[in-house]
Design a protein around this motif. Structure first.
Motif, short mmCIF file in Angstrom:
data_model
loop_
_atom_site.label_atom_id
_atom_site.label_comp_id
_atom_site.label_asym_id
_atom_site.label_seq_id
_atom_site.Cartn_x
_atom_site.Cartn_y
_atom_site.Cartn_z
N TRP A 269 0.94 -1.10 0.02
CA TRP A 269 -0.01 0.02 -0.17
C TRP A 269 0.71 1.28 -0.14
O TRP A 269 0.63 1.97 -0.83
CB TRP A 269 -1.01 0.02 1.26
CG TRP A 269 -1.73 1.32 1.48
CD1 TRP A 269 -2.88 1.76 1.01
CD2 TRP A 269 -1.56 2.19 2.44
NE1 TRP A 269 -3.19 2.90 1.27
CE2 TRP A 269 -2.43 3.27 2.34
CE3 TRP A 269 -0.34 2.48 3.42
CZ2 TRP A 269 -2.56 4.15 3.18
CZ3 TRP A 269 -0.56 3.34 4.13
CH2 TRP A 269 -1.46 4.48 4.29
N ALA A 270 1.89 1.23 0.77
CA ALA A 270 2.65 2.47 0.72
C ALA A 270 3.40 2.66 -0.38
O ALA A 270 3.72 3.79 -0.78
CB ALA A 270 3.78 2.27 1.96
N CYS A 271 3.87 1.54 -1.25
CA CYS A 271 4.57 1.78 -2.28
C CYS A 271 3.67 2.47 -3.56
O CYS A 271 3.85 3.13 -4.22
CB CYS A 271 5.00 0.35 -2.86
SG CYS A 271 6.43 -0.23 -1.83
N SER A 272 2.33 1.70 -3.42
CA SER A 272 1.62 2.02 -4.66
C SER A 272 0.68 3.34 -4.40
O SER A 272 0.36 3.94 -5.38
CB SER A 272 0.63 0.79 -4.66
OG SER A 272 -0.34 0.70 -3.88
N GLU A 273 0.32 3.47 -3.42
CA GLU A 273 -0.40 5.02 -2.97
C GLU A 273 0.54 5.93 -2.58
O GLU A 273 -0.12 7.16 -2.83
CB GLU A 273 -1.34 4.49 -1.65
CG GLU A 273 -2.39 3.44 -1.93
CD GLU A 273 -3.27 3.79 -3.50
OE1 GLU A 273 -3.52 4.85 -3.39
OE2 GLU A 273 -3.56 2.79 -4.07
N HIS A 274 1.66 5.77 -1.95
CA HIS A 274 2.59 7.11 -1.44
C HIS A 274 3.70 7.08 -1.97
O HIS A 274 4.49 7.93 -1.68
CB HIS A 274 2.34 7.03 0.12
CG HIS A 274 1.00 6.85 0.70
ND1 HIS A 274 0.62 8.24 0.83
CD2 HIS A 274 0.06 5.99 1.08
CE1 HIS A 274 -0.64 8.07 1.41
NE2 HIS A 274 -0.93 6.73 1.32
N GLY A 275 4.39 6.07 -2.92
CA GLY A 275 5.52 6.34 -3.52
C GLY A 275 6.77 5.93 -2.48
O GLY A 275 7.99 6.14 -2.72
N PHE A 276 6.48 5.18 -1.51
CA PHE A 276 7.52 4.62 -0.72
C PHE A 276 8.54 3.84 -1.60
O PHE A 276 7.90 2.87 -2.35
CB PHE A 276 6.93 3.64 0.43
CG PHE A 276 7.89 2.98 1.34
CD1 PHE A 276 8.81 3.95 2.16
CD2 PHE A 276 8.43 1.58 1.14
CE1 PHE A 276 9.54 3.37 3.18
CE2 PHE A 276 9.28 1.29 1.98
CZ PHE A 276 10.10 1.91 2.86
N GLU A 277 9.79 3.76 -1.29
CA GLU A 277 10.88 3.08 -1.82
C GLU A 277 11.59 2.36 -0.78
O GLU A 277 12.22 3.17 0.27
CB GLU A 277 11.77 3.73 -2.83
CG GLU A 277 11.22 4.29 -3.96
CD GLU A 277 11.98 4.96 -4.91
OE1 GLU A 277 13.15 5.13 -4.73
OE2 GLU A 277 11.32 5.43 -6.04
N ALA A 278 11.73 1.17 -0.82
CA ALA A 278 12.45 0.36 0.05
C ALA A 278 14.24 0.95 0.32
O ALA A 278 14.60 1.32 -0.69
CB ALA A 278 12.36 -1.13 0.00
N ASN A 279 14.60 0.84 1.52
CA ASN A 279 16.07 1.15 1.69
C ASN A 279 16.83 -0.12 1.19
O ASN A 279 16.87 -0.98 1.32
CB ASN A 279 16.25 1.43 3.10
CG ASN A 279 17.78 1.91 3.40
OD1 ASN A 279 18.62 1.98 2.81
ND2 ASN A 279 17.85 2.32 4.75
N LYS A 280 17.79 0.48 -0.01
CA LYS A 280 18.46 -0.53 -0.69
C LYS A 280 19.53 -1.16 0.23
O LYS A 280 19.99 -2.40 0.15
CB LYS A 280 19.34 0.05 -1.89
CG LYS A 280 18.12 0.58 -2.76
CD LYS A 280 19.41 1.25 -3.95
CE LYS A 280 18.43 1.82 -4.96
NZ LYS A 280 18.90 2.46 -6.17
N SER A 281 19.95 -0.63 1.55
CA SER A 281 20.77 -1.35 2.36
C SER A 281 19.99 -2.43 3.35
O SER A 281 20.81 -3.12 3.97
CB SER A 281 21.31 -0.35 3.22
OG SER A 281 20.27 0.27 4.15
N GLY A 282 18.83 -2.43 3.08
CA GLY A 282 18.16 -3.66 3.73
C GLY A 282 17.55 -3.48 5.11
O GLY A 282 17.63 -2.24 5.81
#
Length: 322
Positions: A269-282
């Motif tokens: 939901w955060a990715c699709s609705e608000h543009g959240f991107e996961a931290n690449k460092s994990g």
């Protein structure tokens, strides 16, 4: 069922294991007697007959604390203890002077914090002064936790000690060992303390291990804060208004996502609705990515989420823990 009133978030310490991210820079607000009365009535309504008082540091405002003690008694709720880091116990005599008015307002027991995280700002000798003062005036002390006393003594009781000092003496895994022995929930500054000490995994791997967050409905140990927020399942940074406890409803979308579908539902939901991107460092685990998502929503989303509270918590916690 064990309930607690968080009367403030300001503290003289900024401990590395603090779930609530308390510290000297947090807001100075202290729970009012009106709010305490409202919280205590709700506590009794839910079937809880006793509470403890914590913070922050409740002893930062003795007059206000006395008022909360009076209100607890007036509401017919048993007070188990008040938590403190004992910063105020510079001597036994000073401690006696501090404790006597609280005893006169009905305080019978204080929980004194004893662990390596607290010893970074409060030397063990002050805790010992507080315990001695309790003995002198007929008050009980509840040391938490005594298993750390000998380790702190090894470094010295008259001064404070950083975690790096402990790790020099006891090994690089000492901070994680203390968190494990303490039984801490993974949240607040615990996440920051563990960052760099625990392995991290890609977001997809973490969310695939997740499950619906049943901890949100646990009531074995709960808290109500000075703003009238009920904190579900020790998940700090999430809040339910007292009047909504029985049925949060649609006004709590993040809580509903976590309870219904776990971290995967919140992440998608955060990715699709608000543009959240996961931290690449994990991420270390689901709680870590959950906190990162919530911090992102507070600081970078154009939408306001009332359940992400209090704001001071998110201002104190660094979203990416770099």
């Amino acid at each position: 069922m064990s309930g607690g009133l968080i009367v403030n978030y300001r503290c003289t310490s900024a401990c590395g294991h603090c779930l609530y991210a308390c510290g000297p820079h947090r807001e100075p607000d202290y729970m009012s007697r009106e709010m305490a009365r409202k919280a205590l009535r709700k506590v009794r309504e839910l079937g809880c007959s006793s509470v403890h008082i914590g913070g922050g540091e409740p002893f930062l405002n003795i007059e206000a604390l006395c008022g909360i003690l009076d209100t607890t008694r007036e509401c017919g709720v048993l007070l188990e203890y008040v938590e403190t880091n004992c910063f105020w116990a510079r001597s036994i005599e000073t401690a006696v002077t501090t404790l006597e008015p609280l005893r006169d307002h009905g305080l019978q027991t204080i929980l004194v914090s004893i662990d390596p995280f607290h010893s970074a700002s409060v030397p063990l000798c002050r805790v010992e002064n507080a315990i001695a003062a309790c003995d002198r005036i007929g008050m009980r002390s509840f040391p938490w936790q005594t298993e750390f006393i000998q380790e702190i003594r090894r470094l010295g009781t008259e001064t404070t000690h950083s975690m790096s000092e402990y790790e020099t003496v006891f090994g690089t895994g000492y901070a994680l060992d203390v968190i494990r022995r303490y039984g801490m929930t993974f949240g607040g500054r615990v996440v920051e303390t563990c960052y760099g000490r625990l392995p991290r995994h890609e977001a997809d791997a973490v969310i695939n291990m997740g499950a619906p967050c049943s901890r949100l409905v646990e009531t074995g140990h709960f808290h109500i804060d000075p703003h009238g927020f009920y904190i579900p399942g020790l998940c700090t940074g999430l809040a339910i208004r007292l009047e909504d406890i029985s049925m949060p409803g649609e006004s709590y979308p993040i809580l509903n996502l976590l309870y219904g579908g776990g971290i995967a539902a919140l992440y998608n939901w955060a990715c699709s609705e608000h543009g959240f991107e996961a931290n690449k460092s994990g991420y270390m685990n689901a709680c870590h990515i959950c906190l990162d998502i919530r911090s992102f929503l507070v600081h970078r989303s154009c939408r306001f989420f009332g359940e992400l509270a209090p704001s001071g918590f998110y201002n104190e916690i660094a979203s990416r823990f770099k």
